[in-house]
Design an enzyme around this catalytic site. Structure first.
Site, short mmCIF file in Angstrom:
data_model
loop_
_atom_site.label_atom_id
_atom_site.label_comp_id
_atom_site.label_asym_id
_atom_site.label_seq_id
_atom_site.Cartn_x
_atom_site.Cartn_y
_atom_site.Cartn_z
N TYR A 137 3.42 -0.01 11.02
CA TYR A 137 2.15 -0.37 10.14
C TYR A 137 0.96 -0.46 10.55
O TYR A 137 1.24 -0.47 12.04
CB TYR A 137 2.15 -2.54 9.57
CG TYR A 137 1.23 -1.99 8.82
CD1 TYR A 137 0.90 -2.75 7.14
CD2 TYR A 137 -0.90 -3.12 10.03
CE1 TYR A 137 0.41 -2.42 6.73
CE2 TYR A 137 -0.97 -3.18 8.53
CZ TYR A 137 -1.12 -3.28 7.70
OH TYR A 137 -1.95 -3.19 6.78
N GLU A 225 -5.10 1.81 4.56
CA GLU A 225 -4.01 1.22 5.06
C GLU A 225 -2.51 2.29 4.75
O GLU A 225 -2.60 2.75 4.29
CB GLU A 225 -2.74 -0.04 4.20
CG GLU A 225 -1.67 -0.72 4.29
CD GLU A 225 -2.13 -1.48 3.55
OE1 GLU A 225 -1.07 -2.42 3.69
OE2 GLU A 225 -1.09 -1.31 1.61
#
Length: 416
Positions: A137, A225
């Site tokens: 992530y 993101e």
């Protein structure tokens, strides 16, 4: 579509920033233009387009499996049924046909969900026979408390990153970047090291982070993101999903990005307000408010709450309030069935109060019957004249000069 970890770490940030969100396929196209490796895909608006996209991808990449991804401005699509694998063209046709036009409900859409107008047909990067693929992530955003950009990253990428942040916060790392100096080489290496990488994967991650940061700053993103950020068995680093939120105040520098706005994903009322130059945000209360100035709007919402009501919206008509903008504001507020009263709170500095009062009267007459009480508080230039105009209009409009008086009238009409 503000990302999950942004909300988790900065949920108490009260800064008023308006975002423009991009779809996944748009975000990937933007990142690709900066040299960031991304999962390849083609957007499709119909089932036939989806099949054609799959055939083109197979010819170009030799992918044996495709991924059908719903394109909406919300996360959690996989758990909601908005991401499906297809192992044949027939299965892909079925997936696309079922997904296009469906109402997709995720944690971020709420119970009402969002209609899927298009899908992304993507190559499968989880190739059979390969071992040790890994999901990470990584996101980039502004930490306004520190006045620096921050890179948030974790070895535990995937659909449950929120759970990771809550239950095992030590697995989530943060690297702050000085805006003036930019991302330094040692910081990119530190990120790759903390992700447990070595050799070719380490070098590729360092390059990936550097290019991603250039994209983040180059497009004036408020948030970027990547989840999952994928390491293949051959040590390639690829963005499998991408979310980008742009700061609308910087879009004048990026007219090409401004053209990517998808109004179908936005609140129709907010879109309509934008056509009249009104700043409008719908809330869940029962008292509509119309003001000129963001600071005055915040004070007005506080007054509404103190009077026993709940603000139904944020509506700033700006410094050029006239009959047209006031009428548009009324019509937009009245579309909300929960509104039981409307408070107009105008400070006449740039605009004269009597001009606003005439605009209120004219708007009221143009709209016709209005079934909710209206309280108009005008203060500033020609405020007394404005009050007289309202009082002598013969309309069901309550005038006030003091803010306390306006609050009392809101409480009075809400109690009746």
């Amino acid at each position: 579509m503000i990302n999950s970890l942004f909300i988790y770490f900065y949920k108490n940030d009260k800064t008023n920033i308006i975002y423009m969100n991009l779809h996944e396929y748009q975000a990937k196209e933007v990142l690709h233009s900066f040299g960031v490796p991304v999962q390849r895909g083609i957007v499709a608006h119909t089932t036939e387009e989806a099949v054609a996209a799959a055939q083109k991808l197979q010819a170009e990449t030799n992918t044996p499996i495709w991924v059908v991804k719903a394109q909406i401005h919300a996360g959690g699509r996989g758990k909601g049924g908005g991401v499906k694998l297809a192992k044949s063209l027939e299965e892909l046709r079925e997936r696309a046909d079922a997904m296009i036009g469906m109402n997709l409900v995720t944690k971020q859409t709420g119970a009402e969900g969002k209609k899927v107008h298009k899908v992304l047909i993507a190559e499968d990067v989880y190739l059979p026979g390969e071992s040790e693929p890994k999901e990470f992530y990584l996101s980039m955003l502004m930490d306004r408390g520190k006045g620096k950009n921050v890179i948030i990253y974790s070895t535990e990428g995937g659909v449950d990153i929120e759970t990771v942040a809550e239950e095992t916060p030590h697995l989530v790392h943060k690297e702050w970047v000085d805006i003036g100096m930019g991302l330094l080489p040692f910081q990119a290496r530190k990120i790759a090291y903390n992700l447990g990488l070595s050799g070719t994967a380490f070098k590729n991650m360092v390059k990936f982070v550097g290019k991603l940061y250039k994209a983040y700053t180059g497009i004036d993103a408020s948030m970027l993101e990547i989840n999952p950020l994928f390491k293949t068995a051959s040590d390639q680093i690829i963005a499998v999903d991408a979310k980008i939120s742009l700061d609308e105040s910087a879009l004048y520098r990026h007219k090409d990005l401004a053209e990517l706005r998808d109004v179908l994903e936005e609140d129709p009322t907010e879109v309509e307000a934008g056509k009249y130059g009104l700043n409008f945000v719908k809330l869940d209360g029962n008292v509509g408010c119309m003001v000129n100035g963001a600071g005055l709007a915040m004070a007005t919402m506080d007054i509404i709450k103190l009077s026993g009501g709940e603000p139904a919206n944020f509506l700033d008509v700006g410094g050029k309030a006239n009959a047209e903008t006031v009428e548009a504001g009324f019509r937009i507020i009245l579309k909300d069935p929960n509104v039981k009263a409307i408070l107009v709170n105008i400070f006449g500095g740039i605009v004269r109060c009597d001009r606003v009062a005439n605009g209120v009267v004219q708007a009221y007459k143009n709209i016709g019957e209005i079934n909710v009480p209206i309280i108009v508080r005008l203060q500033g230039t020609n405020a007394e004249i404005a009050k007289k105009i309202i009082d002598e209009s013969g309309l069901e409009v309550h005038s006030a000069i003091l803010l306390k008086e306006a609050a009392e009238k809101v409480a009075e009409v809400m109690a009746s």
